[in-house]
Design an enzyme around this catalytic site. Structure first.
Site, mmCIF file in Angstrom:
data_model
loop_
_atom_site.group_PDB
_atom_site.id
_atom_site.type_symbol
_atom_site.label_atom_id
_atom_site.label_comp_id
_atom_site.label_asym_id
_atom_site.label_seq_id
_atom_site.Cartn_x
_atom_site.Cartn_y
_atom_site.Cartn_z
ATOM 1 N N TYR A 151 0.839 -1.206 0.000
ATOM 2 C CA TYR A 151 0.000 0.000 0.000
ATOM 3 C C TYR A 151 0.873 1.254 0.000
ATOM 4 O O TYR A 151 0.619 2.210 -0.746
ATOM 5 C CB TYR A 151 -0.892 -0.023 1.238
ATOM 6 C CG TYR A 151 -1.795 1.178 1.385
ATOM 7 C CD1 TYR A 151 -2.908 1.338 0.569
ATOM 8 C CD2 TYR A 151 -1.547 2.134 2.360
ATOM 9 C CE1 TYR A 151 -3.754 2.432 0.723
ATOM 10 C CE2 TYR A 151 -2.381 3.234 2.519
ATOM 11 C CZ TYR A 151 -3.486 3.369 1.697
ATOM 12 O OH TYR A 151 -4.313 4.458 1.850
ATOM 13 N N LYS A 155 1.059 4.383 -2.748
ATOM 14 C CA LYS A 155 0.836 5.787 -2.396
ATOM 15 C C LYS A 155 2.086 6.631 -2.644
ATOM 16 O O LYS A 155 1.978 7.818 -2.970
ATOM 17 C CB LYS A 155 0.391 5.883 -0.935
ATOM 18 C CG LYS A 155 -0.998 5.290 -0.688
ATOM 19 C CD LYS A 155 -2.047 5.925 -1.596
ATOM 20 C CE LYS A 155 -3.438 5.403 -1.319
ATOM 21 N NZ LYS A 155 -4.452 6.012 -2.215
#
Length: 252
Positions: A151, A155
């Site tokens: 994740y 990002k």
């Protein structure tokens, strides 16, 4: 009245922000995965005062459909002043560690899909000489941690892509805003224990509205990146400066 596209409109943060736009009488167009939730949200926003609300289903990883979806949004709204990117998933880190296919799926949803949409929208806004691209990223992209590095990597890509896009579009009249919410109490984080550092979606929505309005005001130059709540800027500054020899021993 602004013409606003909201991508990932049924997320908790997007819904809270859309309600603020609706109360101002803005014209809205929603993109999301679930048609029932989109229609229910659209009805709610109309009641709250939105000038008009349209919607369509989309999949972030179905890149080939993005140009047509944006064409439809532009036609329905009569142009786009603001595009808010709020879509994404919270990956199962352990599953991604065991399966490249799982990791690739999450990277496509959380990063490549955003890059695809941003590329198309940036070119349109550059041609029109105005607009705001407001993109929800995350402090997780500021430094890789063992607990969520898939994740975080997604990002980080979104954050750096927005930095470059902001630099490219600076003189064109297009603002690129990177929004980094910290811990937010949403359905996506329902399994997490909550503490003092956690915010509610409505708090984040208020910050997003302020940041977008600031960037849209030509007399108030946009800094480009905002942590919400603001104290996360100091938290992440401390985390980024922990020496690697120490950091890799921490269970973060």
């Amino acid at each position: 009245m602004q013409k606003i596209l909201i991508i990932g409109a049924t997320s908790a943060i997007a819904q809270a922000t859309a309600r603020r736009f609706a109360r101002r009488g803005d014209r809205l167009y929603l993109l999301g995965r679930n048609p029932d939730k989109l229609e229910a949200l659209a009805q709610d926003l109309r009641i709250r005062g939105a000038e008009s609300v349209g919607w369509a289903c989309f999949q972030a990883e179905d890149f080939a459909t993005h140009p047509a979806l944006l064409d439809q949004a532009y036609e329905t709204l009569g142009g786009i002043d603001v595009a808010l990117f709020a879509h994404g998933t919270l990956p199962d880190q352990r599953a991604c560690e065991q399966s490249f296919e799982a990791a690739l799926r999450e990277l496509n949803v959380n990063a490549i899909g955003t890059v695809s949409l941003l590329t198309h929208l940036a070119n349109r806004m550059e041609s029109q000489g105005s607009g705001t691209l407001a993109v929800i990223s995350s402090p997780a992209g500021d430094r890789g941690r063992q607990s969520n590095y898939v994740y975080g990597a997604a990002k980080a890509m979104v954050t750096v892509f927005c930095q470059g896009l902001r630099n490219r579009l600076f003189r064109s009249g297009v603002h690129v805003l990177t929004i980094k919410p910290g811990f937010v109490d949403t359905p996506m984080t329902a399994a997490f224990d909550k503490g003092m550092l956690w915010a509610q979606p409505e708090q984040i929505a208020a910050g997003i509205e302020r940041a977008i309005d600031k960037g849209s005001d030509s007399a108030s130059p946009l800094c480009g990146s905002v942590y919400l709540p603001g104290f996360w800027a100091f938290v992440m500054l401390a985390i980024k400066y922990i020496p690697e020899g120490v950091f890799k021993r921490l269970k973060l």
